[in-house]
Design a protein around this motif. Sequence first.
Motif, mmCIF file in Angstrom:
data_model
loop_
_atom_site.group_PDB
_atom_site.id
_atom_site.type_symbol
_atom_site.label_atom_id
_atom_site.label_comp_id
_atom_site.label_asym_id
_atom_site.label_seq_id
_atom_site.Cartn_x
_atom_site.Cartn_y
_atom_site.Cartn_z
ATOM 1 N N GLN A 2 0.825 -1.205 0.000
ATOM 2 C CA GLN A 2 0.000 0.000 0.000
ATOM 3 C C GLN A 2 0.865 1.263 0.000
ATOM 4 O OE1 GLN A 2 -3.506 0.493 0.298
ATOM 5 N NE2 GLN A 2 -3.363 2.672 0.535
ATOM 6 N N ASN A 3 1.927 1.283 0.816
ATOM 7 C CA ASN A 3 2.790 2.460 0.902
ATOM 8 C C ASN A 3 3.462 2.762 -0.420
ATOM 9 O OD1 ASN A 3 2.108 2.752 3.555
ATOM 10 N ND2 ASN A 3 4.022 1.943 4.366
ATOM 11 N N ASP A 4 3.932 1.713 -1.141
ATOM 12 C CA ASP A 4 4.563 1.918 -2.439
ATOM 13 C C ASP A 4 3.575 2.514 -3.431
ATOM 14 O OD1 ASP A 4 6.968 0.938 -1.519
ATOM 15 O OD2 ASP A 4 6.630 -1.095 -2.279
ATOM 16 N N GLU A 5 2.349 1.992 -3.438
ATOM 17 C CA GLU A 5 1.320 2.508 -4.334
ATOM 18 C C GLU A 5 0.973 3.947 -3.983
ATOM 19 O OE1 GLU A 5 -2.040 -0.118 -4.339
ATOM 20 O OE2 GLU A 5 -0.814 -1.841 -4.918
ATOM 21 N N THR A 6 0.843 4.248 -2.706
ATOM 22 C CA THR A 6 0.529 5.614 -2.277
ATOM 23 C C THR A 6 1.656 6.549 -2.651
ATOM 24 O OG1 THR A 6 -0.802 4.778 -0.445
ATOM 25 C CG2 THR A 6 -0.081 7.070 -0.308
ATOM 26 N N ASN A 7 2.907 6.149 -2.428
ATOM 27 C CA ASN A 7 4.040 6.993 -2.785
ATOM 28 C C ASN A 7 4.085 7.236 -4.290
ATOM 29 O OD1 ASN A 7 4.899 7.277 -0.149
ATOM 30 N ND2 ASN A 7 6.306 5.553 -0.256
ATOM 31 N N GLU A 60 -3.138 13.094 19.317
ATOM 32 C CA GLU A 60 -2.044 13.919 19.834
ATOM 33 C C GLU A 60 -0.673 13.237 19.758
ATOM 34 O OE1 GLU A 60 -0.757 16.359 23.857
ATOM 35 O OE2 GLU A 60 -2.792 15.565 23.703
ATOM 36 N N GLU A 61 -0.578 11.993 20.167
ATOM 37 C CA GLU A 61 0.721 11.306 20.175
ATOM 38 C C GLU A 61 1.278 11.133 18.766
ATOM 39 O OE1 GLU A 61 2.796 10.616 22.755
ATOM 40 O OE2 GLU A 61 1.292 11.780 23.848
ATOM 41 N N GLU A 62 0.421 10.760 17.835
ATOM 42 C CA GLU A 62 0.875 10.599 16.449
ATOM 43 C C GLU A 62 1.233 11.954 15.831
ATOM 44 O OE1 GLU A 62 -2.369 8.442 14.720
ATOM 45 O OE2 GLU A 62 -1.647 6.529 15.506
ATOM 46 N N ALA A 63 0.481 12.978 16.181
ATOM 47 C CA ALA A 63 0.783 14.325 15.688
ATOM 48 C C ALA A 63 2.143 14.784 16.206
ATOM 49 C CB ALA A 63 -0.311 15.302 16.115
ATOM 50 N N LYS A 64 2.423 14.503 17.475
ATOM 51 C CA LYS A 64 3.729 14.863 18.038
ATOM 52 C C LYS A 64 4.850 14.124 17.322
ATOM 53 C CE LYS A 64 2.329 16.083 22.753
ATOM 54 N NZ LYS A 64 2.410 15.692 24.168
ATOM 55 N N PHE A 75 12.118 12.648 6.612
ATOM 56 C CA PHE A 75 10.972 12.620 5.709
ATOM 57 C C PHE A 75 10.472 11.200 5.440
ATOM 58 C CE2 PHE A 75 13.375 16.510 4.623
ATOM 59 C CZ PHE A 75 12.450 17.414 5.110
ATOM 60 N N GLU A 76 11.380 10.243 5.474
ATOM 61 C CA GLU A 76 10.977 8.853 5.238
ATOM 62 C C GLU A 76 10.028 8.367 6.341
ATOM 63 O OE1 GLU A 76 13.128 4.553 5.052
ATOM 64 O OE2 GLU A 76 14.105 6.188 3.961
ATOM 65 N N SER A 77 10.377 8.649 7.588
ATOM 66 C CA SER A 77 9.518 8.241 8.709
ATOM 67 C C SER A 77 8.208 9.019 8.693
ATOM 68 C CB SER A 77 10.237 8.455 10.042
ATOM 69 O OG SER A 77 11.362 7.619 10.130
ATOM 70 N N ALA A 78 8.285 10.302 8.357
ATOM 71 C CA ALA A 78 7.067 11.113 8.282
ATOM 72 C C ALA A 78 6.131 10.569 7.207
ATOM 73 C CB ALA A 78 7.417 12.570 8.001
ATOM 74 N N GLN A 79 6.686 10.269 6.041
ATOM 75 C CA GLN A 79 5.870 9.735 4.941
ATOM 76 C C GLN A 79 5.259 8.397 5.326
ATOM 77 O OE1 GLN A 79 5.361 11.526 2.099
ATOM 78 N NE2 GLN A 79 3.879 10.003 1.470
ATOM 79 N N LYS A 85 -1.416 6.165 8.562
ATOM 80 C CA LYS A 85 -2.446 6.701 9.456
ATOM 81 C C LYS A 85 -3.474 7.606 8.773
ATOM 82 C CE LYS A 85 -0.538 4.777 13.009
ATOM 83 N NZ LYS A 85 -1.160 3.717 13.747
ATOM 84 N N VAL A 86 -3.195 8.029 7.556
ATOM 85 C CA VAL A 86 -4.097 8.967 6.882
ATOM 86 C C VAL A 86 -4.575 8.336 5.573
ATOM 87 C CG1 VAL A 86 -4.359 11.321 6.000
ATOM 88 C CG2 VAL A 86 -2.779 10.870 7.894
ATOM 89 N N PRO A 87 -5.757 7.718 5.598
ATOM 90 C CA PRO A 87 -6.235 7.004 4.410
ATOM 91 C C PRO A 87 -6.501 7.911 3.206
ATOM 92 C CG PRO A 87 -7.919 7.042 6.124
ATOM 93 C CD PRO A 87 -6.685 7.623 6.720
#
Length: 110
Positions: A2-7, A60-64, A75-79, A85-87
Motif C-alpha cells: 500500500q505504501n509503495d502505491e501511495t508513494n 495527539e501522540e501521532e501528531a507529536k 521525511f521517510e519516517s514522516a511519509q 495513518k491517513v487514508p
Amino acid sequence: MQNDETNDDLKEVKEKTSQDIFEALGATDLPEDEKGALLGKMIEAVETRVLTRIIELLPEEEAKALNKFAEDDDFESAQKLMTEKVPNLEQIYKDETEKLRNELIVDFSK
C-alpha cells in the motif's frame, strides 16, 4: 505494498501539478532554472500545508511524532506515518495543491 502505491500516486500528483501549473500561470517560457526554483517553493508550500492539515487530524501522540519527524528532517519516517495513518493522504495533497494553484493563478493575473 500500500505504501509503495501511495508513494507512486503522490509522485504522479506532484509531476502532473508541476506540468500544469506553469501552463496555468502562462509561465511556460520561464528558463528551466527559474521553473525549478519556483517549483521547489511550491512543493515546499504544499508539503507544509499538508503537514499542518494532517497534524490537526491525527491523535495527539501521532501528531507529536509526525511533528518531530518533520523537525528532524526525517521525511521517510514522516511519509511512512502519514501513509499508514491517513487514508485520504492523496486527496489531501490534491486539495492543497489545487488551493495553492488557484491562489497563484489569482496572484499572477493581477
